[in-house]
Design a protein around this motif. Sequence first.
Motif, PDB file in Angstrom:
ATOM      1  N   ASN A   1      57.110  10.129  44.372  1.00  0.00           N
ATOM      2  CA  ASN A   1      55.771  10.291  44.948  1.00  0.00           C
ATOM      3  C   ASN A   1      54.725   9.769  43.960  1.00  0.00           C
ATOM      4  O   ASN A   1      53.679  10.389  43.749  1.00  0.00           O
ATOM      5  CB  ASN A   1      55.539  11.777  45.261  1.00  0.00           C
TER       6      ASN A   1
ATOM      7  N   ALA B   1      50.475   9.591  44.035  1.00  0.00           N
ATOM      8  CA  ALA B   1      49.894  10.509  45.017  1.00  0.00           C
ATOM      9  C   ALA B   1      48.830  11.378  44.359  1.00  0.00           C
ATOM     10  O   ALA B   1      48.812  11.570  43.141  1.00  0.00           O
ATOM     11  CB  ALA B   1      50.982  11.384  45.629  1.00  0.00           C
ATOM     12  N   ARG B   2      47.954  11.903  45.171  1.00  0.00           N
ATOM     13  CA  ARG B   2      46.875  12.745  44.668  1.00  0.00           C
ATOM     14  C   ARG B   2      47.441  13.967  43.944  1.00  0.00           C
ATOM     15  O   ARG B   2      48.308  14.666  44.460  1.00  0.00           O
ATOM     16  CB  ARG B   2      45.997  13.199  45.833  1.00  0.00           C
ATOM     17  N   GLY B   3      46.948  14.207  42.741  1.00  0.00           N
ATOM     18  CA  GLY B   3      47.395  15.355  41.962  1.00  0.00           C
ATOM     19  C   GLY B   3      48.557  15.067  41.039  1.00  0.00           C
ATOM     20  O   GLY B   3      48.833  15.844  40.125  1.00  0.00           O
TER      21      GLY B   3
ATOM     22  N   THR C   1      49.016  10.346  36.250  1.00  0.00           N
ATOM     23  CA  THR C   1      49.193   8.889  36.185  1.00  0.00           C
ATOM     24  C   THR C   1      50.314   8.508  35.225  1.00  0.00           C
ATOM     25  O   THR C   1      50.838   7.396  35.295  1.00  0.00           O
ATOM     26  CB  THR C   1      47.885   8.210  35.737  1.00  0.00           C
TER      27      THR C   1
END
Length: 469
Positions: free
Chosen positions: A112, A115-117, A120
Amino acid sequence: MFKKADGTLLGNFSTPSGNGHFFGTLEADGTVEFTAKYDAGKFQGQTRQFRNGRLSFSPGGKPKTLEGEWLGKDQQGQDTAYRLTAVWAPSRILQPQASATSSWIVDAWKANVGARGIPTTFTPEVAQAILWAAGELGINPNDLAACIAFESSKSFSPSQPNLGGGSAVGLIQFTSESIKQMRAWLTTWASTRTLGKEIKADIQKYGWQVNKLSRESLMSMSLQEQIRYVVLHFKAHRLPAGADLAQIYKSIIAPFAPNDEALYTKIANPAKYAENQGLDLNKDGAISKSEAVRKIHNNNHVLQYFLPVGNHEILQAALESLSGDDTEKHGYYCQRWVKEVLKKTTHGEEFMRFHRGTAKESGLAFRSSPYWHEFDASKLQPGDIIFWLKGSFYTDSSGQQKEGGHVGIYIGGGKVASNNVIDWNKSGKKDARGLQAIEALEDKANGGPPDGFVRFSPQDLEREREADQ
């Protein structure tokens, strides 16, 4: 250097300023671009970009030199583009590859990344390494990723130092005790009669080396190399397949704690307690396993780093039903076993709508539904229900020979969980449940390859509901 089938380029580099690893792309014409990260040396932890690169090859087809622009820093710390010429050398580090026994885990999850959260620092390279390790250990990759994120302060760096000032280092903060145990595993335990054969096979498989087991060596490893020693740590501490987050983290922080819940106390283990006192959430002078796990949750490290592929609910129920006494283990009852598995899921009622006397009859009933797909191995997903509509002969009450067919649940990696005659005979007619390759089930008894598979996708479930109205 290693090129994946999708063109992703992975490798290691060494310069006078330090060494590290890189990941990027290699096009068919030899054009190269990648991001490099220093794992050790003067620029440890820093990243660099390489662009407009071109890889030349020798007449024999092997990589020869790499030329391009290296975006680095000058002596004043300013961004500067350098012309770089690198000489290719064969890597001594094997790239992680999924084993046959672990491929169902690798197939059952997808990264994933981005994805947001999600941090990085959780890059495709990191995801690949963690997924591979989880597959080798037989554990949920999200649990392993959460532990590594917590221990490495979300850096996912093999050179991560201990922020508390201790000597622990790396992805899971290898301690001196862990290093000592890993050394013992590769030497003392490898010479024992009970575990020696298994350990020696693993040494050959993973390329573990005793002389790499030091804090300095671990810090200088690339991600691809250190993840192999993460696997070694857990194997040396006998982490069981299927271990949950609490078990995994206990194996990292307190593998030798005699009590499964109480890890360290201020009185009995003052040094260890002091190192980890931040985990004593209720300040009672004792660190428990549940407190440690709660800390990981509280610090927002338990995330969906990986998403399930296919019908994970059915997959999990199938894997759990390969043992225990709550599903059919007597031979020749493949459909009864699948029915009992499906009843553990939210799809049990829908499955029973098409359930008939034999696997063949049920498959034929499903064939007229939107859930049915003609067999194509390339389109299989974990959790699909595979049907053979031929073979598996039986004698009915009138004495006639009939085809009963066969049914099982695909778990990924080309394997099917089912109640089958192969495992029935192999167990001495004690338990017919097991994992078999599709090819192994394509024997004379099952009449060749499967005919189709059933998938309870949300779209098909909705279409079926509309058809009933």
